[in-house]
Design an enzyme around this catalytic site. Sequence first.
Site, PDB file in Angstrom:
ATOM      1  N   GLU A  78       0.824  -1.207   0.000  1.00 25.47           N
ATOM      2  CA  GLU A  78       0.000   0.000   0.000  1.00 25.47           C
ATOM      3  C   GLU A  78       0.864   1.266   0.000  1.00 25.47           C
ATOM      4  O   GLU A  78       0.680   2.183   0.805  1.00 25.47           O
ATOM      5  CB  GLU A  78      -0.975  -0.015   1.178  1.00 25.47           C
ATOM      6  CG  GLU A  78      -1.942  -1.199   1.117  1.00 25.47           C
ATOM      7  CD  GLU A  78      -2.971  -1.212   2.235  1.00 25.47           C
ATOM      8  OE1 GLU A  78      -2.929  -0.322   3.115  1.00 25.47           O
ATOM      9  OE2 GLU A  78      -3.841  -2.109   2.225  1.00 25.47           O
ATOM     10  N   GLU A 155      -4.348  -9.106   0.258  1.00 23.58           N
ATOM     11  CA  GLU A 155      -4.937  -8.807   1.568  1.00 23.58           C
ATOM     12  C   GLU A 155      -6.447  -8.745   1.416  1.00 23.58           C
ATOM     13  O   GLU A 155      -6.972  -7.928   0.653  1.00 23.58           O
ATOM     14  CB  GLU A 155      -4.387  -7.483   2.097  1.00 23.58           C
ATOM     15  CG  GLU A 155      -4.565  -7.286   3.582  1.00 23.58           C
ATOM     16  CD  GLU A 155      -3.683  -6.138   4.096  1.00 23.58           C
ATOM     17  OE1 GLU A 155      -2.482  -6.081   3.716  1.00 23.58           O
ATOM     18  OE2 GLU A 155      -4.190  -5.297   4.844  1.00 23.58           O
TER      19      GLU A 155
END
Length: 482
Positions: A78, A155
């Site tokens: 991220e 994820e």
Amino acid sequence: MGCNAIRMSHNPPAPELLDLCDRMGFLVMDEAFDMWQKKKNGKDYHLDFKHWHRRDLEDQIRRDRNHPSVFIWSIGNEIREQFDSTGTRLAKELTALVKQLDSTRPVTSALTEQEPDKNFISQAGVLDVLSFNYKHAEYPKLPQRFPGQIFLATETAAAFETRGHYDLPSDSVRIWPLDGKTKLTTGNLDFTASSYDNARPYWGATHEAAWGAIKQNPHLTGTFVWSGFDYLGEPLPYPWPAHSSYFGVIDLAGFPKDAYYLYQSEWTNQPVLHLLPHWNWRPGQTVDVWAYYSQADEVELLLNGKSLGTRKKQGADLHVLWRVPYAPGTLQAVSRKGGQTVLTRTINTTAPAAKIELTADRSKLQADGKDLSFLTVRVLDAAGNLVPDAANLVQFAVNGPGLVAGVDNGYQASLEPFKADSRKAYNGMCLAIIQTTEKEGTITVQATADNLTPAAVTLTSTAAPGAFSGKEQASQSHAAKN
């Protein structure tokens, strides 16, 4: 539970963990960074990235590239540079560093932006696999957005569960919090989250929805669930005194939550039948009864011997459900395939807590001052049923060459210390970790609590094969000096 791969998030793992993965057969995503130049927090790695990222990444690849468990490298999680052209430049640089030292494995990065024109890391065109976190509703669009690419879900889920706690109705999903700006005001006063898999944050999904999206989109090569275990920090959705995450499939003490059996029913080839919740409720209360099952066509539910009907999973469902007016007694589930019984599971209404059950995961230990045995405490009624609301304070006494290294009960808002010789049971269970000393001998551990019949286990601690005694070690050391 059938897990066959572990994503190391979001930094180089301990080498001992990779050794274990090699031995046990897990695949590993070996991940380097949680941030590059752009910060997520004021004191994080962005302060060191400029001067240290090349050395740190090269050291990691050199250290880990001979581990057969490692099947893919991740250069970030991220990363904020997704949103500007610096992401393109840095993705090229980092991928080239990896490829110089290991050209045999693919490289990826855990991304959040699933639209090509918004993701400057994917625009670099150097990632062998495009990996995405969350946003499972967008999965069907990926092949059109990124033609010819390979996809992985790095994820998913981030669902909240507290082991042994259930909020009704089970099909009403709690979104805690609703968004990034709204403070949570609808949570539970006791800082719990439902184990029916019906609580999640605004960016996440229930376990069932997340895994269902992977099943329905075969261009996703697999998924990593956030997270395997609860962990200290990120106590979402609650503030202090919550101090542990609620995301784990397994709680902080190592006890499986109910979602564990959802994955077991989907990811293993063994027959599974898991019945929930407990069966201690208010008279007349309507209770949602779930069953996760596999290797069977249907499940029948019986209350005190009377059938409440047979259920089959419909469509994308991964469990079956009955709404049952509570009556004390015995709840039984029977799974069948072709009319033949596969498995039977029974849950009983319990009497008051009467005794302690103490079991060790290992009874033969090494006298090296490091070896551990994990002791599970279950608070039972006289008939041997787990008492689902038991909160007895359990004391641990160790006799012999061992000590209590830690205690826990899995409750995310417990303020009891981890370093102690006692722990309250939470929803009927707690844990003690026994550590050896460097002396051989018999270790006896007794667990006691007021008004409960105590329990004890015996462990044996012996020298490892080829190990020296203290006197022999001193002699060897003296000889080496001379």
